[in-house]
Design a protein around this motif. Structure first.
Motif, short mmCIF file in Angstrom:
data_model
loop_
_atom_site.label_atom_id
_atom_site.label_comp_id
_atom_site.label_asym_id
_atom_site.label_seq_id
_atom_site.Cartn_x
_atom_site.Cartn_y
_atom_site.Cartn_z
N SER A 62 18.22 143.33 79.06
CA SER A 62 17.10 143.22 78.13
C SER A 62 16.04 142.27 78.66
O SER A 62 14.84 142.55 78.58
CB SER A 62 17.61 142.74 76.76
OG SER A 62 18.57 143.60 76.24
N ILE A 118 14.05 143.94 81.58
CA ILE A 118 13.10 144.96 81.13
C ILE A 118 11.88 144.32 80.48
O ILE A 118 10.73 144.68 80.76
CB ILE A 118 13.78 145.94 80.15
CG1 ILE A 118 14.86 146.74 80.86
CG2 ILE A 118 12.75 146.90 79.53
CD1 ILE A 118 15.66 147.65 79.94
N THR A 161 14.02 148.72 74.84
CA THR A 161 15.12 147.78 75.05
C THR A 161 16.07 147.77 73.87
O THR A 161 17.29 147.71 74.05
CB THR A 161 14.56 146.36 75.29
OG1 THR A 161 13.61 146.39 76.36
CG2 THR A 161 15.67 145.39 75.62
#
Length: 274
Positions: free
Chosen positions: A151, A154, A196
């Motif tokens: 996460s 990204i 995400t």
């Protein structure tokens, strides 16, 4: 020659899609077969000779698959909310602030995501046992080891694509750091945040090892764990397994189908440097 290459490409893609979709198709049709037909002469029959809903009735009303679905929604939803909150703040700090060891920190975050789960599970179990957190929804806490690193990576990419001039303008207008983040930066990074969140939800929904280790109580079993217990001492109940798999695949399938445009947009919006 070009036409031949085109048709060859189409054929290759078609074969690839058939190979990818066939297991799901076979699971679906097997869920309507009786035990005798699964193991008997009708094992390879595409259309069941005597279709039955007994497998679905059993897993829904006798094997507690609905309770497992509820647990999975609670665990996956809670994990998604707190991981997105933590990852957003972490990624924003890494993206916007210049500090020594920034690249090293990103490398360490990526390295954590590569750790085998088996290495983490033992220490986590000992900690949870000492704190009395086994057999509870606290299993969402160690889920960060499998979802947080990805996460952060990204979101850092998406934050890097947002012009710094927008934040400087907001600062001149008197906005605080948190106001700038949630009123200026966060809306612009929404495609990446949304993507995400979906990735985190699916990863938490499919997680098996941590849950089966920390939650031995059947009341807290999530979907993958509940399916793994559809067996007896001498056989795996394939009819029930396929029925349960069909049922629990529906939520993630719907998420991907309904939000596929947002997922693709979020994945590619930070891939080109402007």
């Amino acid at each position: 020659m070009n036409r031949t290459m085109k048709w060859a490409g189409v054929l290759l893609v078609a074969v690839f899609l058939i190979a990818m979709l066939f297991p799901f198709f076979w699971i679906f049709i097997t869920s309507f077969k009786s035990t005798g037909e699964i193991y008997g002469e009708g094992a390879f029959r595409v259309i069941p000779r005597e279709p039955t809903l007994q497998n679905y009735m059993t897993v829904l009303f006798e094997k507690g698959i609905l309770n497992a679905v509820k647990n999975s929604f609670i665990v996956a939803g809670t994990t998604t909310v707190y991981i997105i909150a933590v990852a957003t703040l972490c990624a924003y700090a890494i993206s916007r602030f210049e500090f020594r060891g920034k690249n090293l920190l990103l490398g360490l975050i990526l390295a954590v995501s590569m750790f085998p789960q088996m290495i983490v599970t033992g220490p986590v179990y000992n900690l949870f046992h000492d704190l009395g957190l086994t057999n509870s929804y606290a299993v969402v806490l160690p889920y960060s080891t499998i979802t947080l690193p990805t996460s952060v990576w990204i979101l850092v990419t998406h934050f890097n694509q947002i012009p710094l001039a927008l934040e400087e303008s907001a600062k001149i207008d008197g906005a605080s750091a948190f106001q700038t983040l949630y009123k200026i930066v966060f809306p612009l990074a929404a495609p990446g945040v949304f993507t995400t969140a979906i990735i985190v939800f699916i990863a938490a929904w499919n997680e098996f090892l941590l849950t089966v280790t920390l939650n031995s109580d059947v009341r807290y079993h999530t979907v993958p764990v509940a399916i793994s217990f559809l067996r007896t001492q001498f056989e795996i109940l394939w009819g029930q397994v396929t029925a349960a798999t069909t049922i629990v695949t529906i939520p993630t399938l719907l998420v991907v189908l309904f939000f596929q445009k947002q997922i693709v947009s979020g994945l590619i919006s930070g891939s080109v440097k402007e």
